[in-house]
Design a protein around this motif. Sequence first.
Motif, PDB file in Angstrom:
ATOM      1  N   GLY A   1     -80.345 -16.660  47.780  1.00  0.00           N
ATOM      2  CA  GLY A   1     -79.846 -16.966  46.595  1.00  0.00           C
ATOM      3  C   GLY A   1     -80.343 -16.088  45.516  1.00  0.00           C
ATOM      4  N   PHE A   2     -81.616 -15.300  45.784  1.00  0.00           N
ATOM      5  CA  PHE A   2     -82.212 -14.594  44.823  1.00  0.00           C
ATOM      6  C   PHE A   2     -82.143 -13.170  45.257  1.00  0.00           C
ATOM      7  CE2 PHE A   2     -84.203 -18.726  44.426  1.00  0.00           C
ATOM      8  CZ  PHE A   2     -83.829 -19.097  43.016  1.00  0.00           C
ATOM      9  N   SER A   3     -81.851 -12.639  46.344  1.00  0.00           N
ATOM     10  CA  SER A   3     -81.787 -11.315  46.762  1.00  0.00           C
ATOM     11  C   SER A   3     -80.985 -10.444  46.108  1.00  0.00           C
ATOM     12  CB  SER A   3     -81.266 -11.447  48.380  1.00  0.00           C
ATOM     13  OG  SER A   3     -81.866 -12.067  49.210  1.00  0.00           O
ATOM     14  N   ALA A   4     -79.715 -10.941  45.509  1.00  0.00           N
ATOM     15  CA  ALA A   4     -79.092 -10.096  44.616  1.00  0.00           C
ATOM     16  C   ALA A   4     -79.714  -9.776  43.592  1.00  0.00           C
ATOM     17  CB  ALA A   4     -77.735 -10.780  44.258  1.00  0.00           C
ATOM     18  N   GLN A   5     -80.548 -10.550  42.906  1.00  0.00           N
ATOM     19  CA  GLN A   5     -81.259 -10.336  41.611  1.00  0.00           C
ATOM     20  C   GLN A   5     -82.339  -9.520  41.880  1.00  0.00           C
ATOM     21  OE1 GLN A   5     -80.496 -10.774  38.393  1.00  0.00           O
ATOM     22  NE2 GLN A   5     -82.442  -9.503  38.043  1.00  0.00           N
ATOM     23  N   ALA A   6     -82.983  -9.576  43.155  1.00  0.00           N
ATOM     24  CA  ALA A   6     -84.124  -8.808  43.524  1.00  0.00           C
ATOM     25  C   ALA A   6     -83.644  -7.184  43.644  1.00  0.00           C
ATOM     26  CB  ALA A   6     -84.719  -8.952  44.856  1.00  0.00           C
ATOM     27  N   ARG A   7     -82.511  -7.196  44.107  1.00  0.00           N
ATOM     28  CA  ARG A   7     -81.743  -5.655  44.370  1.00  0.00           C
ATOM     29  C   ARG A   7     -81.312  -5.070  43.167  1.00  0.00           C
ATOM     30  NH1 ARG A   7     -78.569  -2.752  48.543  1.00  0.00           N
ATOM     31  NH2 ARG A   7     -78.150  -0.978  47.322  1.00  0.00           N
TER      32      ARG A   7
ATOM     33  N   VAL B   1     -92.815  -0.607  58.139  1.00  0.00           N
ATOM     34  CA  VAL B   1     -91.903  -1.885  57.542  1.00  0.00           C
ATOM     35  C   VAL B   1     -92.869  -2.762  56.846  1.00  0.00           C
ATOM     36  CG1 VAL B   1     -90.902  -3.984  58.889  1.00  0.00           C
ATOM     37  CG2 VAL B   1     -90.840  -1.754  59.837  1.00  0.00           C
ATOM     38  N   SER B   2     -92.378  -3.080  55.631  1.00  0.00           N
ATOM     39  CA  SER B   2     -93.056  -3.944  54.749  1.00  0.00           C
ATOM     40  C   SER B   2     -92.229  -5.335  54.552  1.00  0.00           C
ATOM     41  CB  SER B   2     -93.428  -3.552  53.595  1.00  0.00           C
ATOM     42  OG  SER B   2     -94.171  -2.389  53.453  1.00  0.00           O
ATOM     43  N   TYR B   3     -92.916  -6.401  54.653  1.00  0.00           N
ATOM     44  CA  TYR B   3     -92.270  -7.684  54.784  1.00  0.00           C
ATOM     45  C   TYR B   3     -93.301  -8.814  54.249  1.00  0.00           C
ATOM     46  CZ  TYR B   3     -94.616  -8.753  59.179  1.00  0.00           C
ATOM     47  OH  TYR B   3     -95.634  -8.698  59.999  1.00  0.00           O
ATOM     48  N   VAL B   4     -92.890 -10.044  54.114  1.00  0.00           N
ATOM     49  CA  VAL B   4     -93.772 -11.265  53.686  1.00  0.00           C
ATOM     50  C   VAL B   4     -94.092 -11.957  55.120  1.00  0.00           C
ATOM     51  CG1 VAL B   4     -93.701 -13.407  52.697  1.00  0.00           C
ATOM     52  CG2 VAL B   4     -92.463 -11.466  51.601  1.00  0.00           C
ATOM     53  N   TRP B   5     -95.364 -11.872  55.362  1.00  0.00           N
ATOM     54  CA  TRP B   5     -95.834 -12.458  56.534  1.00  0.00           C
ATOM     55  C   TRP B   5     -95.291 -13.881  56.959  1.00  0.00           C
ATOM     56  CZ3 TRP B   5    -100.393 -11.231  59.949  1.00  0.00           C
ATOM     57  CH2 TRP B   5    -100.476  -9.784  60.184  1.00  0.00           C
ATOM     58  N   GLY B   6     -95.243 -14.826  55.836  1.00  0.00           N
ATOM     59  CA  GLY B   6     -94.694 -16.197  56.253  1.00  0.00           C
ATOM     60  C   GLY B   6     -96.009 -16.918  56.888  1.00  0.00           C
ATOM     61  N   ASP B   7     -95.407 -18.233  57.401  1.00  0.00           N
ATOM     62  CA  ASP B   7     -96.488 -19.083  57.926  1.00  0.00           C
ATOM     63  C   ASP B   7     -97.194 -18.276  59.126  1.00  0.00           C
ATOM     64  OD1 ASP B   7     -97.734 -21.294  59.208  1.00  0.00           O
ATOM     65  OD2 ASP B   7     -96.068 -22.355  59.017  1.00  0.00           O
TER      66      ASP B   7
ATOM     67  N   THR C   1     -91.609   8.641  57.896  1.00  0.00           N
ATOM     68  CA  THR C   1     -90.189   9.210  57.381  1.00  0.00           C
ATOM     69  C   THR C   1     -89.545   8.566  56.492  1.00  0.00           C
ATOM     70  OG1 THR C   1     -89.216   8.323  59.229  1.00  0.00           O
ATOM     71  CG2 THR C   1     -90.266  10.549  59.650  1.00  0.00           C
ATOM     72  N   HIS C   2     -89.792   7.087  56.531  1.00  0.00           N
ATOM     73  CA  HIS C   2     -89.195   6.037  55.786  1.00  0.00           C
ATOM     74  C   HIS C   2     -90.034   4.834  55.367  1.00  0.00           C
ATOM     75  CE1 HIS C   2     -85.577   8.147  57.186  1.00  0.00           C
ATOM     76  NE2 HIS C   2     -85.065   8.355  55.832  1.00  0.00           N
ATOM     77  N   ASN C   3     -89.960   4.238  54.391  1.00  0.00           N
ATOM     78  CA  ASN C   3     -90.594   3.107  54.320  1.00  0.00           C
ATOM     79  C   ASN C   3     -89.787   1.617  53.985  1.00  0.00           C
ATOM     80  OD1 ASN C   3     -93.461   3.953  54.131  1.00  0.00           O
ATOM     81  ND2 ASN C   3     -92.602   5.316  52.409  1.00  0.00           N
ATOM     82  N   LEU C   4     -89.585   1.010  54.817  1.00  0.00           N
ATOM     83  CA  LEU C   4     -88.559   0.045  54.972  1.00  0.00           C
ATOM     84  C   LEU C   4     -89.208  -1.210  54.393  1.00  0.00           C
ATOM     85  CD1 LEU C   4     -86.994   0.415  58.479  1.00  0.00           C
ATOM     86  CD2 LEU C   4     -86.298   1.467  56.496  1.00  0.00           C
ATOM     87  N   ILE C   5     -88.291  -1.993  53.733  1.00  0.00           N
ATOM     88  CA  ILE C   5     -88.835  -3.217  52.873  1.00  0.00           C
ATOM     89  C   ILE C   5     -88.044  -4.492  53.266  1.00  0.00           C
ATOM     90  CG2 ILE C   5     -89.529  -4.485  50.681  1.00  0.00           C
ATOM     91  CD1 ILE C   5     -90.180  -1.713  49.488  1.00  0.00           C
TER      92      ILE C   5
END
Length: 183
Positions: free
Chosen positions: A142-148, A59-65, A131-135
């Motif tokens: 509002g920017f998720s659609a453009q990221a996709r 699982v990859s993600y932004v850690w945040g604060d 087996t999979h790499n999830l992001i």
Amino acid sequence: MQTTQRKPDEQNTPYRPLIPTQKEIRVLLLRAGRLEDPIRCELHHASLLHEPYPRFETVSYVWGDPHQKITIEVDGIATPVGASAERVLRRFRLVDTDRTAWIDALCINQTDLEERSLQVALMADIYSKATHNLIWLGEDDGFSAQARVTIDAIVDDARNETEDLVAFRRTVFDEHEGEQFSG
């Protein structure tokens, strides 16, 4: 995967020491639940040294604060985790099936600097054996659609380049079939 039951009088932490010579990692068994249910999970030790390798997803993600913490249950112990990691687990948790994942915020004891550096050195192995790499890009801001759209374009380009390379190799092999190459 091996697992050991912890005695209630042991240290109030879910982390048992890893064995570096065995390329040992922790994987997280995320218990099934609905979005609103409390997060319950278990840590299990697994070796990347020998096949069969453990089955897990990264699982990859932004850690945040790093100061925003939420408590989840790990091996029956209330464990503080970054709010971003908690949201990722909540979103990736399945309703009716447990899920095994590797997520750095929990699978690495972040308070143990030596362990942390040894585990970071294993990250290429960890990601390549998953087996999979999830992001997780986060909640839709509002920017998720453009990221996709961008990610899909990158994947399409990679697929096209790979197919072109395969076609090129096939053509070269067909043209030289039967020839002997000396090297």
